[in-house]
Write a protein that holds these residues in place. Sequence first.
Motif, PDB file in Angstrom:
ATOM      1  N   THR A 139      90.808 -58.197 -40.661  1.00  0.00           N
ATOM      2  CA  THR A 139      92.056 -57.541 -40.824  1.00  0.00           C
ATOM      3  C   THR A 139      92.759 -57.133 -39.657  1.00  0.00           C
ATOM      4  OG1 THR A 139      90.922 -56.602 -42.947  1.00  0.00           O
ATOM      5  CG2 THR A 139      92.743 -55.249 -42.013  1.00  0.00           C
ATOM      6  N   ALA A 140      92.116 -56.817 -38.569  1.00  0.00           N
ATOM      7  CA  ALA A 140      92.661 -56.382 -37.358  1.00  0.00           C
ATOM      8  C   ALA A 140      93.330 -57.571 -36.716  1.00  0.00           C
ATOM      9  CB  ALA A 140      91.355 -56.306 -36.352  1.00  0.00           C
ATOM     10  N   PHE A 141      92.664 -59.098 -36.928  1.00  0.00           N
ATOM     11  CA  PHE A 141      93.431 -60.392 -36.439  1.00  0.00           C
ATOM     12  C   PHE A 141      94.791 -60.140 -37.387  1.00  0.00           C
ATOM     13  CE2 PHE A 141      89.601 -61.406 -34.120  1.00  0.00           C
ATOM     14  CZ  PHE A 141      90.246 -62.095 -33.196  1.00  0.00           C
ATOM     15  N   THR A 142      94.529 -60.075 -38.614  1.00  0.00           N
ATOM     16  CA  THR A 142      95.930 -60.283 -39.483  1.00  0.00           C
ATOM     17  C   THR A 142      97.008 -59.229 -39.278  1.00  0.00           C
ATOM     18  OG1 THR A 142      94.442 -61.141 -41.247  1.00  0.00           O
ATOM     19  CG2 THR A 142      96.401 -60.383 -41.922  1.00  0.00           C
ATOM     20  N   TYR A 143      96.612 -57.947 -39.107  1.00  0.00           N
ATOM     21  CA  TYR A 143      97.441 -56.750 -38.789  1.00  0.00           C
ATOM     22  C   TYR A 143      98.173 -57.071 -37.536  1.00  0.00           C
ATOM     23  CZ  TYR A 143      98.828 -52.196 -38.159  1.00  0.00           C
ATOM     24  OH  TYR A 143      99.838 -51.074 -37.766  1.00  0.00           O
ATOM     25  N   THR A 144      97.500 -57.611 -36.508  1.00  0.00           N
ATOM     26  CA  THR A 144      98.128 -57.650 -35.160  1.00  0.00           C
ATOM     27  C   THR A 144      98.637 -59.166 -34.868  1.00  0.00           C
ATOM     28  OG1 THR A 144      96.228 -58.138 -33.942  1.00  0.00           O
ATOM     29  CG2 THR A 144      96.687 -56.055 -34.198  1.00  0.00           C
ATOM     30  N   LYS A 145      98.526 -60.094 -35.728  1.00  0.00           N
ATOM     31  CA  LYS A 145      98.803 -61.354 -35.557  1.00  0.00           C
ATOM     32  C   LYS A 145      98.067 -62.080 -34.563  1.00  0.00           C
ATOM     33  CE  LYS A 145     102.966 -61.118 -38.168  1.00  0.00           C
ATOM     34  NZ  LYS A 145     104.530 -61.067 -38.190  1.00  0.00           N
ATOM     35  N   ALA A 146      96.884 -61.500 -34.193  1.00  0.00           N
ATOM     36  CA  ALA A 146      96.100 -61.906 -33.104  1.00  0.00           C
ATOM     37  C   ALA A 146      96.740 -61.714 -31.726  1.00  0.00           C
ATOM     38  CB  ALA A 146      95.679 -63.532 -33.261  1.00  0.00           C
ATOM     39  N   LYS A 147      97.643 -60.607 -31.845  1.00  0.00           N
ATOM     40  CA  LYS A 147      98.160 -60.195 -30.638  1.00  0.00           C
ATOM     41  C   LYS A 147      97.504 -58.637 -29.860  1.00  0.00           C
ATOM     42  CE  LYS A 147     102.578 -62.311 -31.500  1.00  0.00           C
ATOM     43  NZ  LYS A 147     104.083 -62.166 -31.914  1.00  0.00           N
ATOM     44  N   THR A 148      97.870 -58.531 -28.676  1.00  0.00           N
ATOM     45  CA  THR A 148      97.229 -57.429 -28.172  1.00  0.00           C
ATOM     46  C   THR A 148      98.307 -56.296 -28.334  1.00  0.00           C
ATOM     47  OG1 THR A 148      95.918 -58.617 -26.481  1.00  0.00           O
ATOM     48  CG2 THR A 148      96.441 -56.299 -25.855  1.00  0.00           C
ATOM     49  N   VAL A 149      97.915 -54.982 -28.627  1.00  0.00           N
ATOM     50  CA  VAL A 149      98.699 -53.950 -28.736  1.00  0.00           C
ATOM     51  C   VAL A 149      98.668 -53.209 -27.318  1.00  0.00           C
ATOM     52  CG1 VAL A 149      99.069 -51.669 -29.872  1.00  0.00           C
ATOM     53  CG2 VAL A 149      97.939 -53.601 -31.262  1.00  0.00           C
ATOM     54  N   SER A 150      99.970 -53.187 -26.812  1.00  0.00           N
ATOM     55  CA  SER A 150     100.076 -52.503 -25.480  1.00  0.00           C
ATOM     56  C   SER A 150     101.043 -51.351 -25.482  1.00  0.00           C
ATOM     57  CB  SER A 150     100.393 -53.406 -24.400  1.00  0.00           C
ATOM     58  OG  SER A 150     101.702 -54.153 -24.869  1.00  0.00           O
ATOM     59  N   GLY A 151     101.452 -50.777 -24.375  1.00  0.00           N
ATOM     60  CA  GLY A 151     102.541 -49.882 -24.260  1.00  0.00           C
ATOM     61  C   GLY A 151     101.920 -48.269 -24.622  1.00  0.00           C
ATOM     62  N   LEU A 152     100.423 -48.149 -24.537  1.00  0.00           N
ATOM     63  CA  LEU A 152     100.026 -46.924 -24.945  1.00  0.00           C
ATOM     64  C   LEU A 152     100.391 -45.668 -23.981  1.00  0.00           C
ATOM     65  CD1 LEU A 152      96.428 -47.882 -25.634  1.00  0.00           C
ATOM     66  CD2 LEU A 152      98.033 -47.679 -26.988  1.00  0.00           C
ATOM     67  N   PRO A 153     100.513 -44.547 -24.289  1.00  0.00           N
ATOM     68  CA  PRO A 153     100.758 -43.319 -23.505  1.00  0.00           C
ATOM     69  C   PRO A 153     100.254 -43.415 -22.107  1.00  0.00           C
ATOM     70  CG  PRO A 153     100.916 -42.736 -25.686  1.00  0.00           C
ATOM     71  CD  PRO A 153     100.189 -44.232 -25.744  1.00  0.00           C
ATOM     72  N   LYS A 154     100.511 -43.010 -20.961  1.00  0.00           N
ATOM     73  CA  LYS A 154     100.021 -42.756 -19.604  1.00  0.00           C
ATOM     74  C   LYS A 154      98.869 -42.072 -19.712  1.00  0.00           C
ATOM     75  CE  LYS A 154     100.803 -42.872 -14.588  1.00  0.00           C
ATOM     76  NZ  LYS A 154     101.778 -42.733 -13.774  1.00  0.00           N
ATOM     77  N   ALA A 155      99.339 -40.718 -20.380  1.00  0.00           N
ATOM     78  CA  ALA A 155      98.395 -39.697 -20.472  1.00  0.00           C
ATOM     79  C   ALA A 155      96.897 -40.024 -21.132  1.00  0.00           C
ATOM     80  CB  ALA A 155      99.018 -38.462 -21.348  1.00  0.00           C
ATOM     81  N   PHE A 156      97.071 -41.132 -22.199  1.00  0.00           N
ATOM     82  CA  PHE A 156      96.011 -41.393 -22.838  1.00  0.00           C
ATOM     83  C   PHE A 156      94.857 -42.512 -21.911  1.00  0.00           C
ATOM     84  CE2 PHE A 156      93.756 -44.801 -25.503  1.00  0.00           C
ATOM     85  CZ  PHE A 156      92.856 -43.942 -26.026  1.00  0.00           C
ATOM     86  N   THR A 157      95.828 -43.687 -21.210  1.00  0.00           N
ATOM     87  CA  THR A 157      95.247 -44.293 -20.574  1.00  0.00           C
ATOM     88  C   THR A 157      94.575 -43.869 -19.315  1.00  0.00           C
ATOM     89  OG1 THR A 157      97.184 -44.796 -19.441  1.00  0.00           O
ATOM     90  CG2 THR A 157      96.778 -46.254 -21.351  1.00  0.00           C
ATOM     91  N   GLN A 158      95.036 -42.747 -18.867  1.00  0.00           N
ATOM     92  CA  GLN A 158      94.455 -42.140 -17.689  1.00  0.00           C
ATOM     93  C   GLN A 158      93.323 -41.239 -17.986  1.00  0.00           C
ATOM     94  OE1 GLN A 158      97.732 -39.899 -15.663  1.00  0.00           O
ATOM     95  NE2 GLN A 158      97.968 -41.729 -14.307  1.00  0.00           N
ATOM     96  N   PHE A 159      93.072 -40.975 -19.142  1.00  0.00           N
ATOM     97  CA  PHE A 159      91.806 -39.984 -19.586  1.00  0.00           C
ATOM     98  C   PHE A 159      90.531 -40.650 -19.172  1.00  0.00           C
ATOM     99  CE2 PHE A 159      88.451 -39.338 -22.710  1.00  0.00           C
ATOM    100  CZ  PHE A 159      88.295 -38.065 -22.814  1.00  0.00           C
ATOM    101  N   SER A 160      90.205 -41.891 -19.496  1.00  0.00           N
ATOM    102  CA  SER A 160      88.789 -42.287 -19.072  1.00  0.00           C
ATOM    103  C   SER A 160      88.779 -42.273 -17.463  1.00  0.00           C
ATOM    104  CB  SER A 160      88.798 -43.779 -19.761  1.00  0.00           C
ATOM    105  OG  SER A 160      89.788 -44.638 -19.198  1.00  0.00           O
ATOM    106  N   TRP A 161      89.759 -42.397 -16.928  1.00  0.00           N
ATOM    107  CA  TRP A 161      89.685 -42.463 -15.284  1.00  0.00           C
ATOM    108  C   TRP A 161      89.896 -41.211 -14.520  1.00  0.00           C
ATOM    109  CZ3 TRP A 161      87.980 -47.172 -14.634  1.00  0.00           C
ATOM    110  CH2 TRP A 161      88.363 -48.163 -15.243  1.00  0.00           C
ATOM    111  N   SER A 162      90.135 -40.215 -15.533  1.00  0.00           N
ATOM    112  CA  SER A 162      90.208 -38.573 -15.120  1.00  0.00           C
ATOM    113  C   SER A 162      88.826 -38.149 -15.020  1.00  0.00           C
ATOM    114  CB  SER A 162      91.087 -38.034 -15.987  1.00  0.00           C
ATOM    115  OG  SER A 162      92.576 -38.659 -16.034  1.00  0.00           O
ATOM    116  N   LYS A 163      89.022 -36.686 -14.426  1.00  0.00           N
ATOM    117  CA  LYS A 163      87.740 -35.992 -14.268  1.00  0.00           C
ATOM    118  C   LYS A 163      88.054 -34.576 -14.926  1.00  0.00           C
ATOM    119  CE  LYS A 163      85.707 -38.281 -10.000  1.00  0.00           C
ATOM    120  NZ  LYS A 163      85.459 -37.908  -8.803  1.00  0.00           N
ATOM    121  N   THR A 164      86.875 -33.917 -15.487  1.00  0.00           N
ATOM    122  CA  THR A 164      87.060 -32.744 -15.772  1.00  0.00           C
ATOM    123  C   THR A 164      85.678 -31.895 -15.215  1.00  0.00           C
ATOM    124  OG1 THR A 164      87.756 -33.009 -18.047  1.00  0.00           O
ATOM    125  CG2 THR A 164      86.937 -31.048 -17.702  1.00  0.00           C
TER     126      THR A 164
END
Length: 278
Positions: A139-164
């Motif tokens: 279903t994931a392959f069909t939904y995305t037509k085997a393409k990568t989903v990009s363009g995520l918000p910067k605040a989200f992509t920085q979460f895993s590289w940030s510290k608390t």
Amino acid sequence: MQWEEIKLNKKVAKIAIDYIKPFAFIVFAIFVIVKVPIFFRPDNLIAVLSQAAVIGIASIGMTFVILVGGVDLSNGCMIAFAGVIGATIMVNTRNILLSCVIILLISITGGVINGLSIVKIGMPAFIATLALGNILRGTAFTYTKAKTVSGLPKAFTQFSWSKTFGIPNTILLLAIVFVIAFYLLTFTAYGKRLYAIGDNPKASKVMGLNVDWVTISAYTICGICTGISTIILTSCMATARPAVAENLSLECIAAVIIGGASVKGGEGKVTGTIIGAF
């Protein structure tokens, strides 16, 4: 007398195995220190721990499933499916919280479906989880037509590289999940039920334990951990791909078994699972 000797031998073997794991880990660490001194630099250790968060959290969830004598071959595919759905919503709405909640709901639903398929329909865990995984991946392959989903918000992509509080968010999440799982399995009646059911489901049912409910809950907890791993992995990659985490299920199972759990159920600890994951 012979029966007592057999029980004693089993006990000695179990103690030996429990001590072999940390000993082997220490020997490996010493070997690495000698051969690659830079490996144990604080910054490098933090990087290794951060990278281990995804498989570590997913493996903790797998521990609950294996304790009841089950297995989950769908969590890697679930990460792919929940990741592309959550990422698509995030790109379209820019709502990070909503997307993370949806990722968790998808993963929890997948865990519940696995549990119900096993205890209500009577499907073997191997078949039920593998089938769901194939459906989700396709279903994931069909939904995305085997393409990568990009363009995520910067605040989200920085979460895993940030510290608390000076601690990387990925390590903090791993620590929180570990503490909760350790508490559930060590200090609660629910944890004792998991071990009892995995050790002998028929006897547990005779004793009045709700075997079906506990089994479903174990797969649900596995789904929750899978959802958290999905959020971390998607944030780290800054994209979502339908082909991601192809071998995650086997890696998680390996981590749990290396950590001392029994494939038959009723035996295992999250502390061993973390060592196995590392």
